[in-house]
Design an enzyme around this catalytic site. Sequence first.
Site, PDB file in Angstrom:
ATOM      1  N   PHE A 141     -19.593 -23.386  -0.478  1.00  0.00           N
ATOM      2  CA  PHE A 141     -18.618 -23.035   0.560  1.00  0.00           C
ATOM      3  C   PHE A 141     -17.689 -21.956   0.021  1.00  0.00           C
ATOM      4  O   PHE A 141     -17.073 -22.130  -1.024  1.00  0.00           O
ATOM      5  CB  PHE A 141     -17.796 -24.253   0.996  1.00  0.00           C
ATOM      6  CG  PHE A 141     -16.845 -23.917   2.118  1.00  0.00           C
ATOM      7  CD1 PHE A 141     -17.305 -23.788   3.419  1.00  0.00           C
ATOM      8  CD2 PHE A 141     -15.501 -23.682   1.863  1.00  0.00           C
ATOM      9  CE1 PHE A 141     -16.436 -23.449   4.461  1.00  0.00           C
ATOM     10  CE2 PHE A 141     -14.629 -23.344   2.889  1.00  0.00           C
ATOM     11  CZ  PHE A 141     -15.097 -23.223   4.192  1.00  0.00           C
ATOM     12  N   ASP A 226     -16.094 -18.808  -7.907  1.00  0.00           N
ATOM     13  CA  ASP A 226     -15.168 -19.191  -6.845  1.00  0.00           C
ATOM     14  C   ASP A 226     -14.429 -20.439  -7.326  1.00  0.00           C
ATOM     15  O   ASP A 226     -14.935 -21.556  -7.244  1.00  0.00           O
ATOM     16  CB  ASP A 226     -15.947 -19.456  -5.555  1.00  0.00           C
ATOM     17  CG  ASP A 226     -15.036 -19.916  -4.412  1.00  0.00           C
ATOM     18  OD1 ASP A 226     -13.887 -20.324  -4.682  1.00  0.00           O
ATOM     19  OD2 ASP A 226     -15.497 -19.882  -3.257  1.00  0.00           O
ATOM     20  N   LYS A 255      -6.107 -22.057  -2.599  1.00  0.00           N
ATOM     21  CA  LYS A 255      -5.697 -23.458  -2.515  1.00  0.00           C
ATOM     22  C   LYS A 255      -4.493 -23.830  -3.410  1.00  0.00           C
ATOM     23  O   LYS A 255      -3.366 -23.609  -3.024  1.00  0.00           O
ATOM     24  CB  LYS A 255      -6.889 -24.364  -2.796  1.00  0.00           C
ATOM     25  CG  LYS A 255      -7.913 -24.335  -1.642  1.00  0.00           C
ATOM     26  CD  LYS A 255      -8.773 -25.581  -1.579  1.00  0.00           C
ATOM     27  CE  LYS A 255      -9.504 -25.688  -0.249  1.00  0.00           C
ATOM     28  NZ  LYS A 255     -10.750 -24.926  -0.178  1.00  0.00           N
TER      29      LYS A 255
HETATM   30  C1  PLP Z   1     -11.378 -23.866   0.605  1.00  0.00           C
HETATM   31  C2  PLP Z   1     -12.345 -22.995  -0.085  1.00  0.00           C
HETATM   32  C3  PLP Z   1     -12.571 -21.673   0.339  1.00  0.00           C
HETATM   33  C4  PLP Z   1     -11.916 -21.089   1.557  1.00  0.00           C
HETATM   34  O1  PLP Z   1     -10.526 -21.022   1.446  1.00  0.00           O
HETATM   35  P1  PLP Z   1      -9.637 -20.771   2.760  1.00  0.00           P
HETATM   36  O2  PLP Z   1      -8.246 -20.647   2.223  1.00  0.00           O
HETATM   37  O3  PLP Z   1      -9.842 -21.942   3.647  1.00  0.00           O
HETATM   38  O4  PLP Z   1     -10.118 -19.524   3.390  1.00  0.00           O
HETATM   39  C5  PLP Z   1     -13.456 -20.900  -0.388  1.00  0.00           C
HETATM   40  N1  PLP Z   1     -14.089 -21.387  -1.469  1.00  0.00           N
HETATM   41  C6  PLP Z   1     -13.893 -22.648  -1.905  1.00  0.00           C
HETATM   42  C7  PLP Z   1     -14.610 -23.120  -3.127  1.00  0.00           C
HETATM   43  C8  PLP Z   1     -13.030 -23.501  -1.217  1.00  0.00           C
HETATM   44  O5  PLP Z   1     -12.865 -24.760  -1.631  1.00  0.00           O
END
Ligand code: PLP
Length: 406
Positions: A141, A226, A255
């Site tokens: 994700f 990420d 986050k």
């Molecule tokens: C939450 C998340 C995202 C997206 O972040 P947003 O602030 O919701 O756009 C991308 N990568 C990872 C691993 C995430 O946990």
Amino acid sequence: MSEGTDVTAAGNTALTRRWQGVMADNFGTPRLPLVRGEGTRVWDAEGNEYLDFLGGIAVNSLGHAHPAVVRAVSGQVASLGHVSNLFMAEPTVHLAERLVQLTGRPGRVYFSNSGAEANEAAFKIGRLTGRPHTVSAVGGFHGRTMGALALTGQPAKQRPFHPLPAGVTHVPYGDTDALRAAVTEDTALLVLEPVQGENGVIVPPPGYLRAAREITAATGTLLVLDEIQTGIGRTGHWFAGQAEGVDADVITLAKGLGGGLPIGATLVFGPAADLLTPGSHGSTFSGNPVVCAAALAVLDTIEQAGLLDHVTWTGERLRRGVTGLDHPLVREVRGTGLLLGIALAAPFAAEVQQAAQNHGLLVNAVTADTIRLAPPLTVSDREVSAFLTRFAAALEEVHTAQLVAA
Ligand SMILES: *Cc1c(COP(=O)(O)O)cnc(C)c1O
């Protein structure tokens, strides 16, 4: 109690009705209106108290209303709230310096406002290499903007939005041979989460990230980690990649970085650091001094309160505690630090989430059979003990109901 909180008149259903009348329905109706928070505790509109073991989905790294964040944000917004990128402000530069310093390598930072944007920037950096191809993982994700969605390895989320930016191959997560086959000299980026968070807290086999580093180094591909969910102390390290001894070319953050304020960051190292040139990318709010001040308060507090070690042993205690419940509904506990996935023996995560809430716990049914925990990094021993007691009761309630139903 904060002003404007009308506990008696509002109630939980009243705000829920208003929400349904005016909010876009992309999230579905949220579970509960919350009106106030302090540390790991939050209160709903009827005055019920909950232990927040989700932390705004790994966002509230210092819990709710942490004095250091409150002070930093209040002070900054009262002196200089926004300058645009035509001017500069000290907190922005300071935060970039701190982040680069935490990686232990020379690098540069592009700030944005969310995780998706941090990855969007990484994706655009990939395009600037001149290579057409990108590899990421099935189940991964990376966010919801069109570029980040193209990286996201979840076809159900992608399908309604085709055509997406082209050239992305998704490989099975944790499979080194699949990486070796997919990554070539045409591949600009390999984008991976150190632990797949939204996919149910999936931890790859040992050595996977190191293999990814070797494979990308051999083809001149940029390795993008990420760390939006795993970064900034969540796993007991500043960055989960660091724990594996892996130096990525690009690290994306969001986050937990802002301690509740919206910020994203794309950290770039080596040749990747020179690909963004004047005019190539931007965002009006990029590096906003208020959110940067909040993030600096988060970093300072993690450092001064020794929270990395705290996360390691509290996370271990939580993991052992859940395992030690020895409950038939718990199959295994996955994850690292304070990012844990409780895999259930049956797809009753929604039921467990609801039962937990009835027992005063906020947790997240991240998949049909997995409960995700991402409490504040500041969560105390006593709160972990309270969690275990209440969670055991919630599990037992669901288990008994299912036995009756069967
Ligand atoms: C939450 C998340 C995202 C997206 O972040 P947003 O602030 O919701 O756009 C991308 N990568 C990872 C691993 C995430 O946990």
